[in-house]
Design a protein around this motif. Structure first.
Motif, PDB file in Angstrom:
ATOM      1  N   LYS A 164      12.589   4.038  -2.278  1.00 56.21           N
ATOM      2  CA  LYS A 164      11.901   3.132  -1.370  1.00 56.21           C
ATOM      3  C   LYS A 164      10.484   2.839  -1.855  1.00 56.21           C
ATOM      4  O   LYS A 164      10.071   1.679  -1.934  1.00 56.21           O
ATOM      5  N   ALA A 165       9.749   3.863  -2.209  1.00 58.81           N
ATOM      6  CA  ALA A 165       8.363   3.672  -2.650  1.00 58.81           C
ATOM      7  C   ALA A 165       8.309   2.814  -3.920  1.00 58.81           C
ATOM      8  O   ALA A 165       7.463   1.922  -4.029  1.00 58.81           O
TER       9      ALA A 165
ATOM     10  N   GLY B 195       6.746  -0.944  -4.017  1.00 61.33           N
ATOM     11  CA  GLY B 195       5.692  -1.208  -5.000  1.00 61.33           C
ATOM     12  C   GLY B 195       6.032  -2.390  -5.888  1.00 61.33           C
ATOM     13  O   GLY B 195       5.180  -3.239  -6.175  1.00 61.33           O
ATOM     14  N   ARG B 196       7.269  -2.457  -6.314  1.00 63.94           N
ATOM     15  CA  ARG B 196       7.712  -3.584  -7.146  1.00 63.94           C
ATOM     16  C   ARG B 196       7.614  -4.895  -6.366  1.00 63.94           C
ATOM     17  O   ARG B 196       7.174  -5.917  -6.896  1.00 63.94           O
ATOM     18  N   PHE B 197       8.028  -4.861  -5.100  1.00 66.60           N
ATOM     19  CA  PHE B 197       7.942  -6.041  -4.240  1.00 66.60           C
ATOM     20  C   PHE B 197       6.481  -6.458  -4.049  1.00 66.60           C
ATOM     21  O   PHE B 197       6.151  -7.646  -4.131  1.00 66.60           O
ATOM     22  N   GLU B 198       5.597  -5.493  -3.825  1.00 66.02           N
ATOM     23  CA  GLU B 198       4.177  -5.811  -3.650  1.00 66.02           C
ATOM     24  C   GLU B 198       3.585  -6.437  -4.912  1.00 66.02           C
ATOM     25  O   GLU B 198       2.736  -7.325  -4.822  1.00 66.02           O
ATOM     26  N   ARG B 199       4.037  -6.005  -6.086  1.00 63.19           N
ATOM     27  CA  ARG B 199       3.574  -6.626  -7.331  1.00 63.19           C
ATOM     28  C   ARG B 199       4.044  -8.080  -7.431  1.00 63.19           C
ATOM     29  O   ARG B 199       3.314  -8.952  -7.906  1.00 63.19           O
ATOM     30  N   LEU B 200       5.276  -8.350  -6.962  1.00 65.64           N
ATOM     31  CA  LEU B 200       5.762  -9.737  -6.943  1.00 65.64           C
ATOM     32  C   LEU B 200       4.924 -10.580  -5.986  1.00 65.64           C
ATOM     33  O   LEU B 200       4.581 -11.729  -6.291  1.00 65.64           O
ATOM     34  N   LEU B 201       4.594 -10.010  -4.821  1.00 63.93           N
ATOM     35  CA  LEU B 201       3.746 -10.730  -3.865  1.00 63.93           C
ATOM     36  C   LEU B 201       2.381 -11.045  -4.476  1.00 63.93           C
ATOM     37  O   LEU B 201       1.873 -12.163  -4.333  1.00 63.93           O
ATOM     38  N   ALA B 202       1.800 -10.084  -5.170  1.00 69.78           N
ATOM     39  CA  ALA B 202       0.485 -10.304  -5.787  1.00 69.78           C
ATOM     40  C   ALA B 202       0.570 -11.323  -6.919  1.00 69.78           C
ATOM     41  O   ALA B 202      -0.328 -12.147  -7.091  1.00 69.78           O
ATOM     42  N   ARG B 203       1.636 -11.275  -7.664  1.00 68.46           N
ATOM     43  CA  ARG B 203       1.802 -12.177  -8.811  1.00 68.46           C
ATOM     44  C   ARG B 203       2.026 -13.623  -8.382  1.00 68.46           C
ATOM     45  O   ARG B 203       1.419 -14.548  -8.914  1.00 68.46           O
TER      46      ARG B 203
ATOM     47  N   VAL C   4      11.768 -14.833   2.149  1.00 70.83           N
ATOM     48  CA  VAL C   4      13.041 -14.989   2.847  1.00 70.83           C
ATOM     49  C   VAL C   4      13.930 -13.787   2.540  1.00 70.83           C
ATOM     50  O   VAL C   4      14.076 -13.390   1.381  1.00 70.83           O
ATOM     51  N   LEU C   5      14.517 -13.217   3.603  1.00 69.25           N
ATOM     52  CA  LEU C   5      15.413 -12.066   3.496  1.00 69.25           C
ATOM     53  C   LEU C   5      16.686 -12.331   4.290  1.00 69.25           C
ATOM     54  O   LEU C   5      16.695 -13.171   5.197  1.00 69.25           O
ATOM     55  N   GLU C   6      17.724 -11.579   3.975  1.00 69.11           N
ATOM     56  CA  GLU C   6      18.952 -11.659   4.767  1.00 69.11           C
ATOM     57  C   GLU C   6      18.744 -10.844   6.039  1.00 69.11           C
ATOM     58  O   GLU C   6      18.127  -9.781   6.019  1.00 69.11           O
ATOM     59  N   ALA C   7      19.250 -11.358   7.163  1.00 67.91           N
ATOM     60  CA  ALA C   7      19.134 -10.664   8.439  1.00 67.91           C
ATOM     61  C   ALA C   7      19.810  -9.299   8.347  1.00 67.91           C
ATOM     62  O   ALA C   7      20.809  -9.136   7.640  1.00 67.91           O
ATOM     63  N   HIS C   8      19.262  -8.336   9.043  1.00 66.03           N
ATOM     64  CA  HIS C   8      19.833  -6.991   9.054  1.00 66.03           C
ATOM     65  C   HIS C   8      21.207  -7.041   9.709  1.00 66.03           C
ATOM     66  O   HIS C   8      21.327  -7.386  10.876  1.00 66.03           O
ATOM     67  N   GLU C   9      22.196  -6.714   8.950  1.00 65.12           N
ATOM     68  CA  GLU C   9      23.549  -6.708   9.483  1.00 65.12           C
ATOM     69  C   GLU C   9      23.909  -5.300   9.907  1.00 65.12           C
ATOM     70  O   GLU C   9      23.424  -4.324   9.341  1.00 65.12           O
TER      71      GLU C   9
ATOM     72  N   LEU D 102      14.235  -0.594   4.080  1.00 64.88           N
ATOM     73  CA  LEU D 102      13.597  -1.288   2.960  1.00 64.88           C
ATOM     74  C   LEU D 102      13.248  -2.729   3.349  1.00 64.88           C
ATOM     75  O   LEU D 102      12.150  -3.207   3.051  1.00 64.88           O
ATOM     76  N   CYS D 103      14.149  -3.409   4.032  1.00 61.79           N
ATOM     77  CA  CYS D 103      13.874  -4.784   4.481  1.00 61.79           C
ATOM     78  C   CYS D 103      12.667  -4.818   5.404  1.00 61.79           C
ATOM     79  O   CYS D 103      11.804  -5.704   5.283  1.00 61.79           O
ATOM     80  N   ARG D 104      12.585  -3.866   6.305  1.00 62.14           N
ATOM     81  CA  ARG D 104      11.430  -3.806   7.216  1.00 62.14           C
ATOM     82  C   ARG D 104      10.137  -3.593   6.430  1.00 62.14           C
ATOM     83  O   ARG D 104       9.107  -4.201   6.741  1.00 62.14           O
ATOM     84  N   ALA D 105      10.188  -2.725   5.436  1.00 63.10           N
ATOM     85  CA  ALA D 105       9.004  -2.490   4.605  1.00 63.10           C
ATOM     86  C   ALA D 105       8.601  -3.766   3.867  1.00 63.10           C
ATOM     87  O   ALA D 105       7.413  -4.068   3.729  1.00 63.10           O
ATOM     88  N   PHE D 106       9.590  -4.539   3.404  1.00 56.75           N
ATOM     89  CA  PHE D 106       9.302  -5.801   2.731  1.00 56.75           C
ATOM     90  C   PHE D 106       8.641  -6.788   3.691  1.00 56.75           C
ATOM     91  O   PHE D 106       7.698  -7.487   3.313  1.00 56.75           O
ATOM     92  N   VAL D 107       9.123  -6.867   4.912  1.00 53.43           N
ATOM     93  CA  VAL D 107       8.545  -7.775   5.907  1.00 53.43           C
ATOM     94  C   VAL D 107       7.092  -7.385   6.187  1.00 53.43           C
ATOM     95  O   VAL D 107       6.204  -8.246   6.253  1.00 53.43           O
ATOM     96  N   HIS D 108       6.828  -6.087   6.322  1.00 54.87           N
ATOM     97  CA  HIS D 108       5.452  -5.631   6.571  1.00 54.87           C
ATOM     98  C   HIS D 108       4.549  -5.939   5.371  1.00 54.87           C
ATOM     99  O   HIS D 108       3.412  -6.379   5.550  1.00 54.87           O
ATOM    100  N   ALA D 109       5.049  -5.718   4.165  1.00 51.31           N
ATOM    101  CA  ALA D 109       4.252  -6.014   2.961  1.00 51.31           C
ATOM    102  C   ALA D 109       3.974  -7.509   2.852  1.00 51.31           C
ATOM    103  O   ALA D 109       2.867  -7.913   2.485  1.00 51.31           O
ATOM    104  N   ALA D 110       4.965  -8.327   3.186  1.00 53.28           N
ATOM    105  CA  ALA D 110       4.777  -9.778   3.139  1.00 53.28           C
ATOM    106  C   ALA D 110       3.711 -10.212   4.142  1.00 53.28           C
ATOM    107  O   ALA D 110       2.837 -11.022   3.828  1.00 53.28           O
ATOM    108  N   ALA D 111       3.769  -9.656   5.355  1.00 59.24           N
ATOM    109  CA  ALA D 111       2.772  -9.992   6.375  1.00 59.24           C
ATOM    110  C   ALA D 111       1.373  -9.575   5.916  1.00 59.24           C
ATOM    111  O   ALA D 111       0.411 -10.325   6.097  1.00 59.24           O
ATOM    112  N   ALA D 112       1.266  -8.393   5.321  1.00 63.66           N
ATOM    113  CA  ALA D 112      -0.033  -7.920   4.831  1.00 63.66           C
ATOM    114  C   ALA D 112      -0.570  -8.833   3.727  1.00 63.66           C
ATOM    115  O   ALA D 112      -1.786  -8.974   3.577  1.00 63.66           O
ATOM    116  N   ALA D 113       0.328  -9.468   2.974  1.00 67.53           N
ATOM    117  CA  ALA D 113      -0.078 -10.380   1.903  1.00 67.53           C
ATOM    118  C   ALA D 113      -0.288 -11.807   2.408  1.00 67.53           C
ATOM    119  O   ALA D 113      -0.623 -12.697   1.633  1.00 67.53           O
ATOM    120  N   GLY D 114      -0.071 -12.032   3.699  1.00 73.49           N
ATOM    121  CA  GLY D 114      -0.301 -13.350   4.278  1.00 73.49           C
ATOM    122  C   GLY D 114       0.869 -14.309   4.185  1.00 73.49           C
ATOM    123  O   GLY D 114       0.713 -15.509   4.415  1.00 73.49           O
TER     124      GLY D 114
END
Length: 165
Positions: A44-45, A49-57, A64-69, A79-91
């Motif tokens: 997860k970490a 981290g990889r997702f946050e680097r993509l956001l910064a880049r 856009v993510l697939e809804a939690h099924e 992991l999806c929730r963590a991505f949503v929080h990271a995206a919000a933090a990145a604006g």
């Protein structure tokens, strides 16, 4: 009517049990980069981290993510929730779509397999056609490349949902 240039760029991400596939569309809706991220230890970490680097880049306006099924593994939902929080933090604004919305946007049957989605995406985005995975036998592990096509399908669904096709 909205134009893509006024909406900003889109980063679509599809998490799996071993990582995530991603597709980046620039401000005019062109697929410019894509990839697959994987993580083993400290999964997860490492993936966040990889997702946050993509956001910064890329500094996307939209993620856009697939809804939690219900059938998705708990660790993927976390992991999806963590991505949503990271995206919000990145604006970035986050949007989620379920498989029915994806099928409707791609104009395929609602119960289409991930392979059928990949084939449709490859037809719409020829730059990905050389990456299409083989059809998997029933019960076989999913090819990691499927997540790349699932991510691209999510971005295409977003474009349809906002009225740009």
């Amino acid at each position: 009517m909205k134009t893509l240039s006024s909406l900003g760029s889109v980063l679509a991400v599809h998490p799996t049990s071993s990582g995530f596939g991603w597709a980046f569309f620039d401000g005019i809706g062109a697929l410019t980069e894509w990839g697959i991220a994987s993580g083993k230890e400290g999964r997860k970490a490492r993936l966040v981290g990889r997702f946050e680097r993509l956001l910064a880049r890329f500094e996307p306006a939209v993620v856009v993510l697939e809804a939690h099924e219900k059938e998705r593994a708990h660790r993927i939902v976390v992991l999806c929730r963590a991505f949503v929080h990271a995206a919000a933090a990145a604006g970035a604004r986050s949007y989620t779509y379920d498989r029915e919305a994806i099928a409707a946007a791609l104009d395929i049957p609602a119960r289409s397999s991930r392979y059928e989605v990949a084939c449709r995406v490859a037809g719409l985005l020829p730059e990905l056609s050389h990456r299409i995975p083989r059809k998997q036998a029933f019960g076989a592990s999913e090819d990691p490349r499927q997540s790349l096509f699932a991510a691209a399908a999510l971005a295409l669904t977003y474009f349809v949902a906002i009225g740009i096709q």
